[in-house]
Design a protein around this motif. Structure first.
Motif, PDB file in Angstrom:
ATOM      1  N   UNK A   5    -103.276 -60.247  -0.588  1.00 53.88           N
ATOM      2  CA  UNK A   5    -103.954 -60.058  -1.947  1.00 53.88           C
ATOM      3  C   UNK A   5    -103.106 -59.505  -2.825  1.00 53.88           C
ATOM      4  N   UNK A   6    -102.951 -59.693  -3.926  1.00 56.09           N
ATOM      5  CA  UNK A   6    -102.302 -59.169  -5.075  1.00 56.09           C
ATOM      6  C   UNK A   6    -100.782 -59.414  -4.963  1.00 56.09           C
ATOM      7  N   UNK A   7    -100.361 -60.650  -4.908  1.00 56.77           N
ATOM      8  CA  UNK A   7     -98.957 -61.329  -4.648  1.00 56.77           C
ATOM      9  C   UNK A   7     -98.043 -60.602  -5.639  1.00 56.77           C
ATOM     10  N   UNK A   8     -98.679 -60.348  -6.894  1.00 50.38           N
ATOM     11  CA  UNK A   8     -97.781 -60.207  -8.244  1.00 50.38           C
ATOM     12  C   UNK A   8     -97.951 -58.753  -8.559  1.00 50.38           C
ATOM     13  N   UNK A   9     -98.421 -57.960  -7.581  1.00 41.73           N
ATOM     14  CA  UNK A   9     -98.860 -56.462  -7.993  1.00 41.73           C
ATOM     15  C   UNK A   9     -97.321 -55.996  -7.508  1.00 41.73           C
ATOM     16  N   UNK A  10     -97.281 -54.504  -7.778  1.00 37.75           N
ATOM     17  CA  UNK A  10     -96.253 -53.657  -7.520  1.00 37.75           C
ATOM     18  C   UNK A  10     -95.757 -54.023  -6.034  1.00 37.75           C
ATOM     19  N   UNK A  11     -96.725 -53.616  -5.194  1.00 34.69           N
ATOM     20  CA  UNK A  11     -96.486 -53.680  -3.598  1.00 34.69           C
ATOM     21  C   UNK A  11     -96.490 -55.078  -3.200  1.00 34.69           C
ATOM     22  N   UNK A  12     -97.702 -55.707  -3.457  1.00 35.24           N
ATOM     23  CA  UNK A  12     -97.793 -57.126  -3.111  1.00 35.24           C
ATOM     24  C   UNK A  12     -96.609 -57.892  -3.256  1.00 35.24           C
ATOM     25  N   UNK A  13     -96.019 -57.944  -4.452  1.00 32.75           N
ATOM     26  CA  UNK A  13     -94.695 -58.936  -4.533  1.00 32.75           C
ATOM     27  C   UNK A  13     -93.830 -58.576  -3.616  1.00 32.75           C
ATOM     28  N   UNK A  14     -93.513 -57.424  -3.418  1.00 28.20           N
ATOM     29  CA  UNK A  14     -92.277 -57.093  -2.664  1.00 28.20           C
ATOM     30  C   UNK A  14     -92.517 -57.253  -1.219  1.00 28.20           C
ATOM     31  N   UNK A  15     -94.089 -57.147  -0.867  1.00 25.66           N
ATOM     32  CA  UNK A  15     -94.466 -57.301   0.713  1.00 25.66           C
ATOM     33  C   UNK A  15     -93.998 -58.990   0.838  1.00 25.66           C
ATOM     34  N   UNK A  19     -92.183 -60.268   3.807  1.00 26.90           N
ATOM     35  CA  UNK A  19     -92.594 -61.187   4.944  1.00 26.90           C
ATOM     36  C   UNK A  19     -92.221 -62.503   5.051  1.00 26.90           C
ATOM     37  N   UNK A  20     -91.739 -62.988   3.867  1.00 22.86           N
ATOM     38  CA  UNK A  20     -91.189 -64.137   3.730  1.00 22.86           C
ATOM     39  C   UNK A  20     -89.652 -64.422   4.432  1.00 22.86           C
ATOM     40  N   UNK A  21     -89.093 -63.274   4.392  1.00 24.46           N
ATOM     41  CA  UNK A  21     -87.599 -62.979   5.128  1.00 24.46           C
ATOM     42  C   UNK A  21     -87.688 -62.747   6.728  1.00 24.46           C
ATOM     43  N   UNK A 169     -94.711 -37.490  -8.412  1.00 30.10           N
ATOM     44  CA  UNK A 169     -93.559 -37.908  -7.481  1.00 30.10           C
ATOM     45  C   UNK A 169     -93.559 -39.398  -7.564  1.00 30.10           C
ATOM     46  N   UNK A 170     -92.614 -39.871  -8.168  1.00 30.54           N
ATOM     47  CA  UNK A 170     -92.432 -41.510  -8.372  1.00 30.54           C
ATOM     48  C   UNK A 170     -91.806 -42.198  -6.945  1.00 30.54           C
ATOM     49  N   UNK A 171     -92.495 -43.280  -6.772  1.00 28.48           N
ATOM     50  CA  UNK A 171     -91.933 -43.893  -5.474  1.00 28.48           C
ATOM     51  C   UNK A 171     -91.648 -45.298  -5.903  1.00 28.48           C
ATOM     52  N   UNK A 172     -90.565 -45.995  -5.314  1.00 21.40           N
ATOM     53  CA  UNK A 172     -90.342 -47.398  -5.385  1.00 21.40           C
ATOM     54  C   UNK A 172     -91.310 -48.226  -4.740  1.00 21.40           C
ATOM     55  N   UNK A 173     -91.878 -49.048  -5.302  1.00 15.06           N
ATOM     56  CA  UNK A 173     -92.820 -49.963  -4.717  1.00 15.06           C
ATOM     57  C   UNK A 173     -92.125 -50.849  -3.581  1.00 15.06           C
ATOM     58  N   UNK A 174     -90.702 -50.946  -3.571  1.00 17.09           N
ATOM     59  CA  UNK A 174     -90.227 -51.551  -2.392  1.00 17.09           C
ATOM     60  C   UNK A 174     -90.493 -50.695  -1.083  1.00 17.09           C
ATOM     61  N   UNK A 175     -90.255 -49.383  -1.262  1.00 18.82           N
ATOM     62  CA  UNK A 175     -90.468 -48.601  -0.001  1.00 18.82           C
ATOM     63  C   UNK A 175     -92.087 -48.742   0.397  1.00 18.82           C
TER      64      UNK A 175
END
Length: 294
Positions: A5-15, A19-21, A169-175
């Motif tokens: 769910x949330x495929x356009x969200x911060x983490x969802x987009x990157x996830x 998975x696609x790759x 403490x900022x985090x990059x959504x890609x992590x």
């Protein structure tokens, strides 16, 4: 079957991109409000389901055959938690889902006024196993359309956040997405775990403004607005009160010095240090230059 769910969200987009790759497209399904846009983005091989947290008629088809769920808030707010997210958690359990990876926030275990507190409680009360990702402030929030911070940075040269002199403490959504992918694909290693995901340093908003200035090549000022001024500006832009309330709560915790713990969970889980603010800004500077909000 995994449901995202949330495929356009911060983490969802990157996830979804991870998975696609790396994952068989038959092993996961993406659920979103704009399936045609997801089809354009992901191609004909992707499994896509039209889905809206606030439209229960879309839930059964999205949940059919799902064993693992990636759960991401559509819009963070207490109303959304009560009316949509928590009932969806119960529907997922009833449909046979057995594991949930949930993106939460720091303080959700103790701050009852944060909507994620209610969702975490609902997950604990159910029978599904969980992996809770309590994330610090996402770097991507600096250009998300929902926050409107990108507009202030690009058009006004302002970092307009009511966090006072607090540090976070900022985090990059890609992590965070990489950790989520691990929790979805290796459930046994992450079952009933809480991961606290942060960057490597606690930054003040003045330091963030300085980093933005260095990367963008022009001054960005941290203006330290009060909550009333902050809420009024976002409301004029059409941001909902529930979202404004959530953002104000998070920034209040930051102002009070309660959003600055640093953990080594990202390094431990991924085998490398978390991405830094300068790394994120180098990769994302084009968004402020081109007004390309996500």
């Amino acid at each position: 079957m995994m449901l995202i769910t949330g495929p356009s969200g911060n983490v969802g987009h990157e996830l979804v991109e991870l998975l696609r790759a790396k994952t068989d497209p038959d092993a996961w399904r993406v659920a979103g409000r704009h399936p045609e846009g997801l089809r354009d983005r992901l191609g004909d091989d992707a499994q896509i389901s039209a889905f809206d947290f606030f439209d229960r008629s879309t839930w059964p088809s999205a949940l059919a055959g799902v064993q693992s769920l990636f759960l991401l808030f559509p819009l963070p707010g207490n109303q959304a938690a009560r009316q949509a997210v928590i009932p969806f958690v119960k529907a997922a359990e009833d449909a046979g889902c057995r594991h949930v990876v949930y993106v939460s926030v720091f303080g959700a275990d103790r701050a009852r006024f944060i909507p994620h507190h209610k969702v975490e409680a609902a997950l604990r009360a159910g029978t599904m196993s969980t992996t809770i990702l309590r994330c610090s402030f996402f770097m991507q929030n600096l250009h998300r359309a929902i926050s409107t911070h990108g507009i202030d940075i690009a058009e006004r040269g302002e970092l307009f956040i009511p966090a006072g002199a607090g540090r976070t403490t900022f985090i990059d959504a890609r992590d965070a997405a990489e950790v989520a992918a691990l929790a979805l694909t290796d459930v046994a290693s992450h079952r009933d775990r809480v991961h606290h995901l942060t960057g490597a340093a606690a930054l003040s908003m003045d330091e963030v403004a300085d980093a933005l200035s260095d990367e963008l090549g022009h001054p960005i000022r941290y203006t330290r607005p009060g909550l009333v001024r902050f809420a009024a500006r976002l409301r004029r832009r059409g941001v909902g009160w529930d979202t404004i309330g959530f953002m104000s709560a998070v920034y209040t915790l930051t102002r009070l010095g309660q959003n600055q713990p640093i953990t080594d969970d990202v390094a431990h889980l991924l085998g490398r240090p978390p991405r830094t603010m300068p790394e994120f800004l180098r990769d994302s500077a084009w968004r402020w230059r081109e007004h390309a909000w996500t």
